[in-house]
Write an enzyme that holds these catalytic residues in place. Sequence first.
Site, PDB file in Angstrom:
ATOM      1  N   CYS A 273       0.778  -1.241   0.000  1.00  0.00           N
ATOM      2  CA  CYS A 273       0.000   0.000   0.000  1.00  0.00           C
ATOM      3  C   CYS A 273       0.815   1.300   0.000  1.00  0.00           C
ATOM      4  CB  CYS A 273      -1.041   0.022   1.114  1.00  0.00           C
ATOM      5  SG  CYS A 273      -0.697  -1.049   2.484  1.00  0.00           S
ATOM      6  N   ARG A 302       6.859 -11.384   5.132  1.00  0.00           N
ATOM      7  CA  ARG A 302       6.461 -11.178   6.527  1.00  0.00           C
ATOM      8  C   ARG A 302       7.091 -12.275   7.354  1.00  0.00           C
ATOM      9  NH1 ARG A 302       0.021  -9.977   5.431  1.00  0.00           N
ATOM     10  NH2 ARG A 302       0.404  -8.356   3.877  1.00  0.00           N
ATOM     11  N   GLN A 320       0.761 -11.129  -3.241  1.00  0.00           N
ATOM     12  CA  GLN A 320      -0.646 -10.789  -3.082  1.00  0.00           C
ATOM     13  C   GLN A 320      -1.196 -10.332  -4.423  1.00  0.00           C
ATOM     14  OE1 GLN A 320      -0.214  -7.697  -0.016  1.00  0.00           O
ATOM     15  NE2 GLN A 320      -1.521  -8.985   1.266  1.00  0.00           N
ATOM     16  N   ASP A 322      -2.980  -7.916  -5.121  1.00  0.00           N
ATOM     17  CA  ASP A 322      -3.384  -6.739  -4.366  1.00  0.00           C
ATOM     18  C   ASP A 322      -4.012  -5.672  -5.257  1.00  0.00           C
ATOM     19  OD1 ASP A 322      -3.610  -5.330  -2.040  1.00  0.00           O
ATOM     20  OD2 ASP A 322      -1.473  -4.966  -1.776  1.00  0.00           O
ATOM     21  N   HIS A 324      -5.565  -1.377  -4.594  1.00  0.00           N
ATOM     22  CA  HIS A 324      -6.063  -0.322  -3.718  1.00  0.00           C
ATOM     23  C   HIS A 324      -7.008   0.549  -4.501  1.00  0.00           C
ATOM     24  CE1 HIS A 324      -2.410  -1.716  -1.687  1.00  0.00           C
ATOM     25  NE2 HIS A 324      -3.165  -1.577  -0.628  1.00  0.00           N
ATOM     26  N   LYS A 404     -13.426  -5.214   7.807  1.00  0.00           N
ATOM     27  CA  LYS A 404     -13.101  -5.963   6.598  1.00  0.00           C
ATOM     28  C   LYS A 404     -14.068  -7.105   6.372  1.00  0.00           C
ATOM     29  CE  LYS A 404      -9.898  -9.108   8.919  1.00  0.00           C
ATOM     30  NZ  LYS A 404      -8.734  -9.954   8.774  1.00  0.00           N
ATOM     31  N   HIS A 450      -8.311  -1.698   0.636  1.00  0.00           N
ATOM     32  CA  HIS A 450      -7.321  -2.704   0.242  1.00  0.00           C
ATOM     33  C   HIS A 450      -8.136  -3.924  -0.129  1.00  0.00           C
ATOM     34  CE1 HIS A 450      -4.124  -0.827   2.918  1.00  0.00           C
ATOM     35  NE2 HIS A 450      -5.218  -0.376   3.483  1.00  0.00           N
TER      36      HIS A 450
END
Length: 577
Positions: A273, A302, A320, A322, A324, A404, A450
């Site tokens: 992000c 991570r 990911q 991902d 945004h 979420k 996200h």
Amino acid sequence: MSHPDDKSQQIMRHSAAHVMAQAVLSLFPEAKLGIGPAIEDGFYYDFELPRSLTPDDLLIIEQQMRQIIAADVPFIREEVDKQKARQIFISQHYKLELIDELPDERVGIYRQGSFVDLCRGPHVGSTAEIKNFKLLSIAGAYWRGDESQPMLQRIYGTAFQTSEELAAYLGRVEEAAKRDHRRLGKELDLFSIHQEAGAGLIHWHPKGAVVRCLIEDFWKEEHFKRGYDLVYTPHIFKADLWKASGHWEMYRDYLYPPMEMEGQEYIIKPMNCPGHILIYKTKLRSYRELPLRWAELGTVYRYERSGVLHGLARVRGFTQDDAHIFCRPGQLEDEVVGVLEFARFMMHTFGFDEYEVLLSTRPGKYAGTIENWDKATETLQEAMDRLQLPYEIDPGAGVFYGPKIDIKLKDALGRAWQGPTIQVDFNLPQRFQVTYVGEDGQEHLVAMIHRTVLGSMERFFACLIEHYGGAFPVWLAPIQVAIVPIADRHLDYAQKVAAELRAQGLRIQVDSRSERMNLKIREAQLQKIPYMIVVGDREQTTSTISLRLRNGEDIGTLSLGQFGMIVRSAIEAKRQN
RNA sequence: GCCAGCGUAGCUCAGCGGUAGAGCAGCGGUUUCGUAAACCGCCGGUCAUCGGUUCGAGUCCGAUCGCUGGCUCCA
């Protein structure tokens, strides 16, 4: 799935847990009892014991249980006041703790023979009603699931009304183990993990990489169709950026330690992000250009605790899918609906027709205001209602920056893994002053989402492998067609057939070894290749092929043109065969 | 991270104080065969790593790394 028998089965399993506790107590009189409920596939009971249990102990405990069951001891319910209960459980400090927390002055206890347990019940009438049970495993479990509490020993077991059901259950577990992605990953040559390289770090082999590439291509295509743009961001950012975002403070345990270059500290990214936000902030944004939907197959790292790693499903480095979404607050609901539809489309395309949807609400520690949280939570709910998507609420399970929606996929053993997720963020727009100029000429904070529609490539692949048991649908199969020449003299023809099919964009493997056809078919079958083409004298002279499917079905003789049509239609429809 | 179990040939596993084994895979041959394993031979292991106990350690003990099942955690 709710069954009329479920209730009675649960009661019986709970009773089995009591019998197990009695058996353990008879073997270890000093044992302290925790709790022992029925669970989805059986039951467990937690104990504090003077020594660690071994698998052999399970057999002895089982034996002891059989004796108690054979003795046909009745379960007797009593109600006593707390005072009396405290006396009964005077040497059981975990039970005392439970008694203190019960709301009513009178509490239920159950006796069978000399054994007594604090329990609401209900139970079966007698121990003799527990017939078909098996103790399965030993595990550590914190008292009350709290890491700061002592660790107890948990024994898992299962019980069924009939021996057939028990056998069927054990058979199912065995079958599920064959679909385990870690096993299939090896057998089908899809990926590997190496001690030398590090735990939780995935190496995609050519066959796994093909599948991933196909998923990614499809993913990109579908994003463009839905008004997303792609972006790429670096793998490392300065530590200062992670301090500004709040990750340094909130997620330090998950961050890989900084590396120093030219007097600056850099951290490998745990999320994508901040990069997207930096791109957003390269110019002043008007309300007219919102929503902006930026997607990236972003690889993040991570540091997960060693005990939680699991094949491809829980790793330390993953990509990911991902994106945004930066939008105006009023656009939030439409955007959430869009993402939910998108995620649902992806699940459906990859054959996942069963999944759980969870709405996670405000946790104890949170950023932003309660009003904002309530409004955003409501927006998420309204979006799901609009799609008539059934969901459950997971109270307090939201991340600190916003509520979420998670979509969970189940693996072969029924364990749920978080796949797609949609998260509203109140934190980052604030911290980085992510704004747009509104109709009123003033700057406003954007609403930020996200989201992923698969989860991560690694975890999604794990679920995909298990879902299909390694038999990928034709469009995803690493090798779509295995060509099996019967004898070496058919090799030229086999190559000719292969060349024609490759020209049509199919993934072909010619088994040119001087082996028997039976062996080649067996191996193609074990590799779960959708189509096997056998060519021998007959096919060669008539310019045809002989087709066999991986389900064992022998389709017989076809022209190449006919075969091409079959394959193309399967690919277009994303079918199994 | 915590509790427990486990790490022996590329894979699946046997051996559990006294000179490292099998099947499959691989390699070399022979076989050229109609829908799930042809036959013969050969190669292959500082028994995860490091340290200790012992006359002697895959085998016993400790540490580390990793895997498995749970627990906790999971932006």
